[in-house]
Design a protein around this motif. Structure first.
Motif, PDB file in Angstrom:
ATOM      1  N   ALA A  46      -6.518  -2.693 -15.070  1.00 18.88           N
ATOM      2  CA  ALA A  46      -7.295  -3.414 -14.056  1.00 18.88           C
ATOM      3  C   ALA A  46      -6.460  -3.620 -12.795  1.00 18.88           C
ATOM      4  CB  ALA A  46      -7.776  -4.752 -14.612  1.00 18.88           C
ATOM      5  N   VAL A  47      -5.171  -3.884 -12.963  1.00 19.08           N
ATOM      6  CA  VAL A  47      -4.275  -4.033 -11.811  1.00 19.08           C
ATOM      7  C   VAL A  47      -4.189  -2.716 -11.038  1.00 19.08           C
ATOM      8  CG1 VAL A  47      -1.866  -4.400 -11.118  1.00 19.08           C
ATOM      9  CG2 VAL A  47      -2.919  -5.932 -12.786  1.00 19.08           C
ATOM     10  N   PHE A  48      -4.063  -1.592 -11.755  1.00 16.99           N
ATOM     11  CA  PHE A  48      -3.985  -0.277 -11.103  1.00 16.99           C
ATOM     12  C   PHE A  48      -5.263   0.052 -10.333  1.00 16.99           C
ATOM     13  CE2 PHE A  48      -0.701   1.816 -14.151  1.00 16.99           C
ATOM     14  CZ  PHE A  48       0.315   1.105 -13.535  1.00 16.99           C
ATOM     15  N   ASN A  49      -6.398  -0.485 -10.768  1.00 17.05           N
ATOM     16  CA  ASN A  49      -7.688  -0.181 -10.159  1.00 17.05           C
ATOM     17  C   ASN A  49      -8.069  -1.125  -9.021  1.00 17.05           C
ATOM     18  OD1 ASN A  49      -9.540   2.015 -11.575  1.00 17.05           O
ATOM     19  ND2 ASN A  49      -8.180   1.164 -13.124  1.00 17.05           N
ATOM     20  N   LYS A  50      -7.322  -2.189  -8.849  1.00 15.44           N
ATOM     21  CA  LYS A  50      -7.664  -3.195  -7.828  1.00 15.44           C
ATOM     22  C   LYS A  50      -7.700  -2.554  -6.436  1.00 15.44           C
ATOM     23  CE  LYS A  50      -6.530  -7.935  -6.648  1.00 15.44           C
ATOM     24  NZ  LYS A  50      -6.415  -7.994  -5.236  1.00 15.44           N
ATOM     25  N   VAL A  51      -8.735  -2.882  -5.690  1.00 18.32           N
ATOM     26  CA  VAL A  51      -8.909  -2.315  -4.353  1.00 18.32           C
ATOM     27  C   VAL A  51      -8.198  -3.194  -3.320  1.00 18.32           C
ATOM     28  CG1 VAL A  51     -10.574  -1.616  -2.604  1.00 18.32           C
ATOM     29  CG2 VAL A  51     -11.135  -1.341  -5.015  1.00 18.32           C
ATOM     30  N   ASP A  52      -7.362  -2.556  -2.511  1.00 14.98           N
ATOM     31  CA  ASP A  52      -6.682  -3.245  -1.417  1.00 14.98           C
ATOM     32  C   ASP A  52      -7.344  -2.779  -0.111  1.00 14.98           C
ATOM     33  OD1 ASP A  52      -5.019  -4.198   0.568  1.00 14.98           O
ATOM     34  OD2 ASP A  52      -3.156  -3.589  -0.414  1.00 14.98           O
ATOM     35  N   TYR A  53      -8.274  -3.568   0.384  1.00 10.30           N
ATOM     36  CA  TYR A  53      -9.054  -3.169   1.554  1.00 10.30           C
ATOM     37  C   TYR A  53      -8.189  -3.060   2.810  1.00 10.30           C
ATOM     38  CZ  TYR A  53     -12.952  -3.947  -1.556  1.00 10.30           C
ATOM     39  OH  TYR A  53     -13.807  -3.870  -2.618  1.00 10.30           O
ATOM     40  N   GLU A  54      -7.134  -3.853   2.896  1.00  4.48           N
ATOM     41  CA  GLU A  54      -6.205  -3.749   4.025  1.00  4.48           C
ATOM     42  C   GLU A  54      -5.490  -2.402   4.000  1.00  4.48           C
ATOM     43  OE1 GLU A  54      -5.673  -5.713   6.735  1.00  4.48           O
ATOM     44  OE2 GLU A  54      -7.455  -6.751   5.971  1.00  4.48           O
ATOM     45  N   ARG A  55      -5.129  -1.947   2.797  1.00  7.00           N
ATOM     46  CA  ARG A  55      -4.464  -0.645   2.661  1.00  7.00           C
ATOM     47  C   ARG A  55      -5.400   0.478   3.112  1.00  7.00           C
ATOM     48  NH1 ARG A  55       0.260   1.869   2.915  1.00  7.00           N
ATOM     49  NH2 ARG A  55       0.361   3.681   1.585  1.00  7.00           N
ATOM     50  N   ILE A  56      -6.657   0.380   2.759  1.00  2.00           N
ATOM     51  CA  ILE A  56      -7.629   1.400   3.176  1.00  2.00           C
ATOM     52  C   ILE A  56      -7.714   1.442   4.698  1.00  2.00           C
ATOM     53  CG2 ILE A  56     -10.066   2.080   3.135  1.00  2.00           C
ATOM     54  CD1 ILE A  56     -10.201   0.875   0.284  1.00  2.00           C
ATOM     55  N   LYS A  57      -7.731   0.262   5.342  1.00  3.52           N
ATOM     56  CA  LYS A  57      -7.758   0.212   6.808  1.00  3.52           C
ATOM     57  C   LYS A  57      -6.499   0.813   7.408  1.00  3.52           C
ATOM     58  CE  LYS A  57     -10.234  -4.028   7.344  1.00  3.52           C
ATOM     59  NZ  LYS A  57     -10.130  -5.401   7.802  1.00  3.52           N
ATOM     60  N   ASP A  58      -5.351   0.514   6.795  1.00  2.00           N
ATOM     61  CA  ASP A  58      -4.061   0.958   7.341  1.00  2.00           C
ATOM     62  C   ASP A  58      -3.836   2.467   7.226  1.00  2.00           C
ATOM     63  OD1 ASP A  58      -3.493  -1.643   7.998  1.00  2.00           O
ATOM     64  OD2 ASP A  58      -2.158  -1.980   6.291  1.00  2.00           O
ATOM     65  N   VAL A  59      -4.182   3.049   6.069  1.00  2.00           N
ATOM     66  CA  VAL A  59      -3.832   4.462   5.835  1.00  2.00           C
ATOM     67  C   VAL A  59      -5.040   5.388   5.774  1.00  2.00           C
ATOM     68  CG1 VAL A  59      -1.687   3.852   4.654  1.00  2.00           C
ATOM     69  CG2 VAL A  59      -3.758   4.236   3.304  1.00  2.00           C
ATOM     70  N   GLY A  60      -6.229   4.826   5.786  1.00  2.00           N
ATOM     71  CA  GLY A  60      -7.430   5.648   5.723  1.00  2.00           C
ATOM     72  C   GLY A  60      -7.928   5.815   4.296  1.00  2.00           C
ATOM     73  N   PRO A  61      -9.209   6.158   4.146  1.00  2.00           N
ATOM     74  CA  PRO A  61      -9.809   6.223   2.816  1.00  2.00           C
ATOM     75  C   PRO A  61      -9.239   7.316   1.914  1.00  2.00           C
ATOM     76  CG  PRO A  61     -11.355   6.968   4.490  1.00  2.00           C
ATOM     77  CD  PRO A  61     -10.176   6.426   5.209  1.00  2.00           C
ATOM     78  N   ASP A  62      -8.904   8.477   2.465  1.00  2.00           N
ATOM     79  CA  ASP A  62      -8.420   9.572   1.626  1.00  2.00           C
ATOM     80  C   ASP A  62      -7.042   9.262   1.045  1.00  2.00           C
ATOM     81  OD1 ASP A  62     -10.331  12.114   1.742  1.00  2.00           O
ATOM     82  OD2 ASP A  62     -10.425  11.095   3.660  1.00  2.00           O
ATOM     83  N   ARG A  63      -6.152   8.728   1.870  1.00  2.00           N
ATOM     84  CA  ARG A  63      -4.816   8.381   1.379  1.00  2.00           C
ATOM     85  C   ARG A  63      -4.897   7.246   0.356  1.00  2.00           C
ATOM     86  NH1 ARG A  63       0.815   9.756   1.459  1.00  2.00           N
ATOM     87  NH2 ARG A  63       1.748   7.958   0.445  1.00  2.00           N
ATOM     88  N   ALA A  64      -5.678   6.205   0.655  1.00  2.00           N
ATOM     89  CA  ALA A  64      -5.804   5.075  -0.267  1.00  2.00           C
ATOM     90  C   ALA A  64      -6.435   5.515  -1.591  1.00  2.00           C
ATOM     91  CB  ALA A  64      -6.622   3.961   0.375  1.00  2.00           C
TER      92      ALA A  64
END
Length: 200
Positions: A32-50
């Motif tokens: 569950a920890v590995f699957n947690k979504v970090d929305y800030e990370r998606i904003k920072d690096v983009g959806p494909d990288r995240a």
């Protein structure tokens, strides 16, 4: 990653974890920890990288548009401009991806193929979520779902929303019981779909 592998093998070998936690509960928590979504990370690096980071962290592999090689190693994810590497294919064989991580897929626009094989945490809700993602409704051409024991007819039916789906393989899915209904539904919704069934 090798260090984590050694630690996880040692933990699995213990009859009881030192803090009196059931081993199954521990792995469920870790997944569950590995699957947690970090929305800030998606904003920072983009959806494909995240999404790549999420998938590799969970044991899946990805292939980028214009490349033959599958990316398997989290520590060797490509660097460079954020818009350069677009996920074209996902192979989640033996991975621990689960529903809570599927928001990582929301911004992906180039995914053409997804393979879910022996994914113990994949359930109907995952496929329903997948079918509702507008970008994937347009881009996915091929799917394979094999030996995912928690999938039932409800989850498979939700895939009819993937309007450009050309090939769907369903194999060893004991929860899928209404083959004739599936065939009728997909024939109506996606007449050009090649549906391969290897179900009992």
């Amino acid at each position: 990653m090798m260090l984590f592998g050694k630690i996880s093998q040692q933990l699995c070998g213990l009859k009881k974890l030192p803090w009196s936690c059931d081993c199954r509960n521990f792995w469920g928590w870790l997944n569950a920890v590995f699957n947690k979504v970090d929305y800030e990370r998606i904003k920072d690096v983009g959806p494909d990288r995240a999404a790549s980071e999420w998938l590799l962290r969970c044991g899946a592999t990805v292939r980028y548009h214009g490349q033959e090689r599958w990316q398997k190693d989290y520590n060797h994810l490509p660097t460079g401009p954020l818009d350069k590497y677009k996920i074209q294919a996902i192979d989640a064989t033996d991975s621990c991806i689960m529903r809570i991580g599927f928001d990582h897929l929301e911004g992906l626009q180039h995914v053409e193929k997804i393979r879910l094989c022996k994914c113990h945490y994949i359930e109907d809700d995952c496929l329903e979520r997948l079918g509702k993602l507008e970008n994937l409704q347009k881009s996915i051409l091929e799917m394979e779902i094999i030996s995912c024991g928690n999938i039932t007819d409800r989850g498979i039916i939700a895939l009819y929303h993937l309007r450009n789906l050309k090939y769907l393989l369903l194999s060893d899915l004991p929860g899928v019981r209404e083959k004739e209904n599936l065939i009728r539904t997909f024939k109506t919704a996606l007449p050009s779909l090649e549906l391969k069934l290897d179900l009992k």
